[in-house]
Design an enzyme around this catalytic site. Structure first.
Site, PDB file in Angstrom:
ATOM      1  N   HIS A 195      28.846 -38.222  -8.568  1.00 44.36           N
ATOM      2  CA  HIS A 195      30.208 -38.206  -9.107  1.00 44.36           C
ATOM      3  C   HIS A 195      30.198 -38.185 -10.632  1.00 44.36           C
ATOM      4  O   HIS A 195      31.025 -37.547 -11.264  1.00 44.36           O
ATOM      5  CB  HIS A 195      30.979 -39.445  -8.639  1.00 44.36           C
ATOM      6  CG  HIS A 195      31.359 -39.393  -7.207  1.00 44.36           C
ATOM      7  ND1 HIS A 195      30.935 -40.307  -6.290  1.00 44.36           N
ATOM      8  CD2 HIS A 195      32.112 -38.512  -6.525  1.00 44.36           C
ATOM      9  CE1 HIS A 195      31.420 -40.000  -5.107  1.00 44.36           C
ATOM     10  NE2 HIS A 195      32.135 -38.907  -5.213  1.00 44.36           N
ATOM     11  N   ARG A 302      39.689 -29.889   0.209  1.00 46.75           N
ATOM     12  CA  ARG A 302      38.898 -30.869   0.976  1.00 46.75           C
ATOM     13  C   ARG A 302      39.834 -31.949   1.520  1.00 46.75           C
ATOM     14  O   ARG A 302      40.122 -32.927   0.820  1.00 46.75           O
ATOM     15  CB  ARG A 302      37.840 -31.511   0.070  1.00 46.75           C
ATOM     16  CG  ARG A 302      36.716 -30.574  -0.380  1.00 46.75           C
ATOM     17  CD  ARG A 302      35.767 -31.328  -1.309  1.00 46.75           C
ATOM     18  NE  ARG A 302      34.461 -30.726  -1.414  1.00 46.75           N
ATOM     19  CZ  ARG A 302      34.040 -30.040  -2.480  1.00 46.75           C
ATOM     20  NH1 ARG A 302      34.821 -29.857  -3.506  1.00 46.75           N
ATOM     21  NH2 ARG A 302      32.813 -29.547  -2.505  1.00 46.75           N
ATOM     22  N   ARG A 337      40.387 -26.850   4.507  1.00 51.04           N
ATOM     23  CA  ARG A 337      39.259 -27.210   5.358  1.00 51.04           C
ATOM     24  C   ARG A 337      39.635 -28.418   6.207  1.00 51.04           C
ATOM     25  O   ARG A 337      40.172 -29.403   5.693  1.00 51.04           O
ATOM     26  CB  ARG A 337      38.052 -27.554   4.479  1.00 51.04           C
ATOM     27  CG  ARG A 337      36.887 -28.042   5.307  1.00 51.04           C
ATOM     28  CD  ARG A 337      35.649 -28.185   4.490  1.00 51.04           C
ATOM     29  NE  ARG A 337      35.637 -29.411   3.724  1.00 51.04           N
ATOM     30  CZ  ARG A 337      34.658 -29.733   2.873  1.00 51.04           C
ATOM     31  NH1 ARG A 337      33.654 -28.896   2.676  1.00 51.04           N
ATOM     32  NH2 ARG A 337      34.682 -30.852   2.207  1.00 51.04           N
ATOM     33  N   GLU A 435      27.240 -23.376   6.125  1.00 50.30           N
ATOM     34  CA  GLU A 435      26.511 -24.376   5.340  1.00 50.30           C
ATOM     35  C   GLU A 435      25.324 -24.956   6.103  1.00 50.30           C
ATOM     36  O   GLU A 435      24.672 -25.883   5.642  1.00 50.30           O
ATOM     37  CB  GLU A 435      27.444 -25.480   4.829  1.00 50.30           C
ATOM     38  CG  GLU A 435      28.445 -26.008   5.809  1.00 50.30           C
ATOM     39  CD  GLU A 435      29.457 -26.964   5.172  1.00 50.30           C
ATOM     40  OE1 GLU A 435      29.366 -27.267   3.974  1.00 50.30           O
ATOM     41  OE2 GLU A 435      30.351 -27.412   5.907  1.00 50.30           O
ATOM     42  N   ASN A 458      26.358 -26.200  -1.256  1.00 45.07           N
ATOM     43  CA  ASN A 458      25.862 -27.572  -1.484  1.00 45.07           C
ATOM     44  C   ASN A 458      25.102 -28.040  -0.243  1.00 45.07           C
ATOM     45  O   ASN A 458      24.010 -28.585  -0.326  1.00 45.07           O
ATOM     46  CB  ASN A 458      27.014 -28.547  -1.762  1.00 45.07           C
ATOM     47  CG  ASN A 458      27.897 -28.082  -2.902  1.00 45.07           C
ATOM     48  OD1 ASN A 458      27.483 -27.257  -3.695  1.00 45.07           O
ATOM     49  ND2 ASN A 458      29.114 -28.597  -2.975  1.00 45.07           N
ATOM     50  N   ASP A 459      25.716 -27.836   0.907  1.00 45.13           N
ATOM     51  CA  ASP A 459      25.052 -28.246   2.142  1.00 45.13           C
ATOM     52  C   ASP A 459      24.025 -27.214   2.594  1.00 45.13           C
ATOM     53  O   ASP A 459      22.988 -27.578   3.141  1.00 45.13           O
ATOM     54  CB  ASP A 459      26.087 -28.467   3.251  1.00 45.13           C
ATOM     55  CG  ASP A 459      26.711 -29.848   3.120  1.00 45.13           C
ATOM     56  OD1 ASP A 459      25.957 -30.809   2.933  1.00 45.13           O
ATOM     57  OD2 ASP A 459      27.948 -29.946   3.186  1.00 45.13           O
ATOM     58  N   ARG A 469      21.069 -34.284  -0.359  1.00 47.48           N
ATOM     59  CA  ARG A 469      21.684 -33.905  -1.632  1.00 47.48           C
ATOM     60  C   ARG A 469      22.071 -35.086  -2.500  1.00 47.48           C
ATOM     61  O   ARG A 469      22.368 -34.910  -3.681  1.00 47.48           O
ATOM     62  CB  ARG A 469      22.897 -32.989  -1.392  1.00 47.48           C
ATOM     63  CG  ARG A 469      24.030 -33.628  -0.649  1.00 47.48           C
ATOM     64  CD  ARG A 469      25.055 -32.604  -0.212  1.00 47.48           C
ATOM     65  NE  ARG A 469      26.254 -32.618  -1.037  1.00 47.48           N
ATOM     66  CZ  ARG A 469      27.392 -32.030  -0.705  1.00 47.48           C
ATOM     67  NH1 ARG A 469      27.482 -31.343   0.428  1.00 47.48           N
ATOM     68  NH2 ARG A 469      28.432 -32.093  -1.486  1.00 47.48           N
ATOM     69  N   CYS A 506      32.259 -21.448  -1.823  1.00 50.59           N
ATOM     70  CA  CYS A 506      32.973 -22.577  -2.421  1.00 50.59           C
ATOM     71  C   CYS A 506      32.021 -23.711  -2.808  1.00 50.59           C
ATOM     72  O   CYS A 506      32.462 -24.759  -3.248  1.00 50.59           O
ATOM     73  CB  CYS A 506      34.070 -23.081  -1.495  1.00 50.59           C
ATOM     74  SG  CYS A 506      33.442 -23.638   0.093  1.00 50.59           S
TER      75      CYS A 506
HETATM   76  C1  PEP Z   1      29.431 -27.280   0.353  1.00 51.06           C
HETATM   77  O1  PEP Z   1      28.733 -27.887   1.170  1.00 51.06           O
HETATM   78  O2  PEP Z   1      28.983 -26.397  -0.400  1.00 51.06           O
HETATM   79  C2  PEP Z   1      30.857 -27.597   0.214  1.00 51.06           C
HETATM   80  C3  PEP Z   1      31.656 -26.890  -0.546  1.00 51.06           C
HETATM   81  O3  PEP Z   1      31.310 -28.673   0.890  1.00 51.06           O
HETATM   82  P1  PEP Z   1      31.097 -30.190   0.421  1.00 51.06           P
HETATM   83  O4  PEP Z   1      30.487 -30.174  -0.953  1.00 51.06           O
HETATM   84  O5  PEP Z   1      32.448 -30.801   0.461  1.00 51.06           O
HETATM   85  O6  PEP Z   1      30.171 -30.700   1.475  1.00 51.06           O
HETATM   86 MG    MG Z   2      29.692 -29.015   2.718  1.00 56.38          MG
END
Ligand code: PEP
Ligand code: MG
Length: 578
Positions: A195, A302, A337, A435, A458-459, A469, A506
């Site tokens: 964060h 989100r 989402r 993801e 990200n995932d 992560r 995203c």
């Molecule tokens: C991702 O996983 O890239 C994503 C956008 O979702 P979050 O970061 O909320 O898991």
């Molecule tokens: Mg994700």
């Protein structure tokens, strides 16, 4: 003599300032016994410290910048709630009473025993809570020890701006320090997806994390240059280095001014291809910031933040109001989402502890397991779709079966609404987040059940490279440019194109303009990101020749020589010039 240090750059930009070391969670705690007659007075001292610490946090909460991600407010809220928790307040008072010791010592013991409990739980979310206990305790200790000024840089307005060097910083610390005009942050721990890193990026403060030993190697008051992109810190720079980085700072300032004129320009590449620029939002209010930078819609809302920091789940009407608010705030389509809870995002349901929460009952898996809760969200989404262009996006899809089940539940919700005479968009688009590597590999088949894809890098990176992560021990392995990741992105984009459905991205990768040429070369046409990065990425799009980039990217991905591959990638990311 100059000292050159390297770690992980998490927020770009160059800063030149004077080192200001901060000691937070590692304060020197005095330990002494008190007389029986002093016990009540000591408990009162502790209660007053909690009240003061709470007031500090409330003040910080009221000063959160408008463009800060909404998790930051939620984070401060969590710390406030923790300060009211009996396991911290009454337990410390009782330790003072029973052990007849000073408040700092009692708090230290209680904090350590809470941390021990969390340490024994193998759960990412609880690991985050463990850090919260440490941060909250440190804040109260600072008040007790009258060392709140540890977070006060105390520098004169005329002196060089402070570069904060700390073990780690909470988002609340970052806000407080930002108000004191700090130039940059350097921390010994932390990762790019924390964060605090997200906040530093949205406040545009250069930051480097994971620089172990930084406080031992750097000295208060010495001049340092922080390069938040490369992750470098140069202490005691010579005149040549100072001149070089001052020049880079001026160039960055000109660049930011230049970017603002792009707000109303369409994102069209140098060779005439139209690219769509979308925003990621966490709370309905964030959509206003998105509109400020001229987005064409919302690529990721989100919704789990609607469910956090509360006892109950949001009702259908409450969700409907939130979805309506987002639809009303932006001109373009809004992709919402469905609930992505689990792993590091939970609402405190008494679920049994999973051994690997990121691989467990998370996101769509949780929703399909709890259809009654999911149904409320689907009804609210459908009802909102009657009033604007809304798309439903399902997180963490890994099988076709999940798409089918979700579609079935949506169809059932439509029948209910028909019976109740409530309007919705009968052709509402339903898409999947890509993801999980399995989803990317099966994308050609999955596409038959989806109206769109959105790459959650990200995932996708976490699951492809098998790296948690949020674990700072291994975040050096978090590599968006790993050939396996790029292949999965390409496969997803190709499968979407072959099936005639749109593919957006995203994940954070979309918001980093170093990757824009590569992503355009891979065929990405829709980018969704935090509004603070949008104009920069738009600019990269406008200066790109996509036909040329496609050829270079295809040749690059065909390389099997690791060195040639890295060099080719570097050349592509260097494609972007200020
Ligand atoms: C991702 O996983 O890239 C994503 C956008 O979702 P979050 O970061 O909320 O898991
Ligand atoms: Mg994700």
């Amino acid at each position: 003599m100059s000292l050159w240090l390297s770690a992980i750059g998490v927020s770009r930009g160059v800063a030149i300032g004077a080192v200001h070391r901060i000691y937070g969670a590692d304060l020197d705690i005095p330990e002494y016994a008190i007389d029986a007659g002093q016990v009540e007075q000591e408990i009162e001292r502790f209660d007053t410290a909690i009240d003061d610490a709470r007031r500090q946090l409330q003040t910080i909460g009221a000063q959160i910048p408008r463009n800060a991600p909404s998790e930051i407010a939620a984070f401060i809220q969590t710390h406030l709630l923790m300060m009211e928790d009996v396991t911290l307040t009454e337990a410390v008072a009782s330790r003072i009473r029973v052990s007849q010791c000073n408040a700092e010592w009692a708090l230290k013991q209680q904090s350590e025993s809470l941390v021990d409990v969390f340490d024994q739980m193998d759960d990412n979310y609880l690991r985050t809570r463990r850090d919260d206990v440490i941060h909250v305790t440190a804040r109260i200790q600072r008040v007790l020890l009258k060392q709140e000024r540890a977070l006060d840089t105390g520098d004169t307005p005329d002196g060089p701006p402070p570069v904060i060097v700390a073990d780690e910083l909470t988002p609340a610390d970052i806000i407080l320090l930002h108000q004191q005009g700090v130039a940059a942050f350097v921390t010994e721990h932390g990762g790019p997806l924390s964060h605090s890193a997200i906040l530093a990026r949205s406040l545009r403060i250069p930051a480097v994390v994971g620089m172990h030993e930084a406080r031992r190697l750097l000295v208060d008051g010495e001049t340092v240059i922080v390069d938040g992109e490369a992750g470098h810190v140069l202490a005691g720079p010579d005149d040549g280095a100072l001149e070089f980085y001052q020049h880079r700072q001026k160039r960055d300032e000109r660049y930011q001014r230049m970017l603002s004129v792009l707000r109303d320009e369409p994102a069209v590449s140098g060779d005439g291809q139209r690219i769509t620029m979308l925003a990621n939002v966490e709370l309905p209010e964030d959509a206003v910031d998105a509109q400020d930078v001229g987005v064409e819609g919302i690529g990721l809302y989100r919704t789990e933040f609607l469910y956090m920091n509360r006892e109950d789940s949001p009702s259908e009407e409450e969700q409907l109001a939130a979805y309506r608010q987002v639809l009303a705030s932006v001109d373009g389509p809004v992709t919402i989402r469905t609930l992505d809870l689990g792993a590091d995002k939970t609402v405190g349901r008494p679920a049994k502890m999973a051994t690997n929460p990121a691989l467990g009952l998370r996101a769509i898996r949780l929703c399909l397991k709890e259809p009654a809760m999911f149904r409320i969200q689907l009804r609210a989404l459908l009802r909102a779709s009657g009033e604007g262009k809304l798309r439903i996006m399902l997180p963490m899809i890994s099988t076709i079966q999940e798409m089918r089940q979700a579609r079935h539940l949506i169809a059932e919700a439509k029948i209910e609404l028909d019976k109740e005479g409530l309007a919705y968009d009968p052709a509402i688009a339903i898409g999947a987040m890509i993801e999980v590597p399995a989803a990317a590999l099966a994308a050609p088949t999955l596409a038959k059940y989806c109206d769109f894809f959105s790459l959650g890098t990200n995932d996708l990176i976490q699951y492809t490279l098998a790296i948690d992560r949020i674990d700072d021990e291994i975040n050096y392995l978090y590599d968006p440019l790993h050939p396996a990741v790029l292949q999965l992105i390409r496969m997803t984009i190709d499968a979407g194109r072959a099936a005639g459905i749109s593919v957006s991205m995203c994940g954070e990768m979309a918001s980093d303009n170093r990757y824009t040429p590569l992503l355009l070369g891979l065929g990405l046409t829709e980018f969704s990101m935090h509004p603070a990065s949008l104009l920069e990425v738009k600019r990269a799009v406008m200066s790109a020749n996509i036909a040329h980039l496609s050829q270079r990217t295809a040749a690059l991905l065909a390389l099997t020589d690791a060195n040639a591959y890295r060099e080719g990638l570097e050349a592509l990311t260097r494609e972007l010039r200020h």
